[in-house]
Design an enzyme around this catalytic site. Sequence first.
Site, PDB file in Angstrom:
ATOM      1  N   HIS A 141       0.834  -1.207   0.000  1.00  0.00           N
ATOM      2  CA  HIS A 141       0.000   0.000   0.000  1.00  0.00           C
ATOM      3  C   HIS A 141       0.864   1.250   0.000  1.00  0.00           C
ATOM      4  CE1 HIS A 141      -3.933  -1.886   0.554  1.00  0.00           C
ATOM      5  NE2 HIS A 141      -3.323  -2.761   1.331  1.00  0.00           N
ATOM      6  N   THR A 193      13.474  -6.759   1.614  1.00  0.00           N
ATOM      7  CA  THR A 193      13.003  -5.682   0.757  1.00  0.00           C
ATOM      8  C   THR A 193      13.784  -5.563  -0.542  1.00  0.00           C
ATOM      9  OG1 THR A 193      14.452  -4.090   1.863  1.00  0.00           O
ATOM     10  CG2 THR A 193      12.212  -4.344   2.743  1.00  0.00           C
ATOM     11  N   ARG A 208      19.658  -7.932   6.130  1.00  0.00           N
ATOM     12  CA  ARG A 208      20.989  -7.665   5.593  1.00  0.00           C
ATOM     13  C   ARG A 208      21.816  -8.938   5.702  1.00  0.00           C
ATOM     14  NH1 ARG A 208      24.746  -6.952   9.595  1.00  0.00           N
ATOM     15  NH2 ARG A 208      23.924  -6.771  11.719  1.00  0.00           N
ATOM     16  N   LYS A 211      26.503 -13.288   6.503  1.00  0.00           N
ATOM     17  CA  LYS A 211      27.445 -14.370   6.233  1.00  0.00           C
ATOM     18  C   LYS A 211      27.291 -14.794   4.786  1.00  0.00           C
ATOM     19  CE  LYS A 211      27.875 -17.284   9.594  1.00  0.00           C
ATOM     20  NZ  LYS A 211      27.680 -18.422  10.519  1.00  0.00           N
TER      21      LYS A 211
END
Length: 235
Positions: A141, A193, A208, A211
Amino acid sequence: MLDRDPLPPTWRNRLYSDLLTVTGELVRWSWRVVCAAGAIGPRTPTARRFGSFGDGTIVCFPFGSHVNLHAIHLGAGTVVNPGVTLSAGWMPDQPGLASRVLSIGDRCLIGRGSSIVAHRSIEIGDDVWTGYHVHITDMNHGYEDLSVPISRQHQPEAPVTIGDGSWLGHGVVVLPGARIGRHVVVGANSVVTGDLPDHSVAVGAPARVIKRLVAGGPTGAHGAKPVWRPEPVAD
């Protein structure tokens, strides 16, 4: 409650306890039968409503919402656990909907209570497993226009891909435009994302890489072996 006195050993109490034991077993047995009968397998009429439905695949009962089955494709040997929502398009019987909007590959396992909501394209490779309550979507949205409720604002759809052999932990959320590579671990409750490269481990919100599998391990009879090494954290 833990300190309550036991019921007196009267014949009424013993009869009531025996009745609960018997009826409880009957209820659990009946529910197992219902779940087995309600599951969708390759030979069921419902399976023929999917875009494709591979051999050895099962969609367990009870279901979540299943929308526009003709645009959903399931590979072979895949298990979709109870309570999973599989949805393609914006609405049931959406006119002009593409024939392949949501695709799940072979030997996948979709965890209980998860939801995969595709409006444009979600492609999940082979041997992808998820924990419980994972949410994957290619639509979100908007919120920029203050004159329109957020529920009525929509950002452009962005395709999502998840590579072969990856694992998404409990509660992971995969958002529009995410591209998860092959053999990637996404830690529990992470939010993906963007891009996660092949052979990596990612955690956090947004996720993120912490490794990666790199060359340069100990040299053996067959040469140097790749090793998992921590990824430097950017400031």
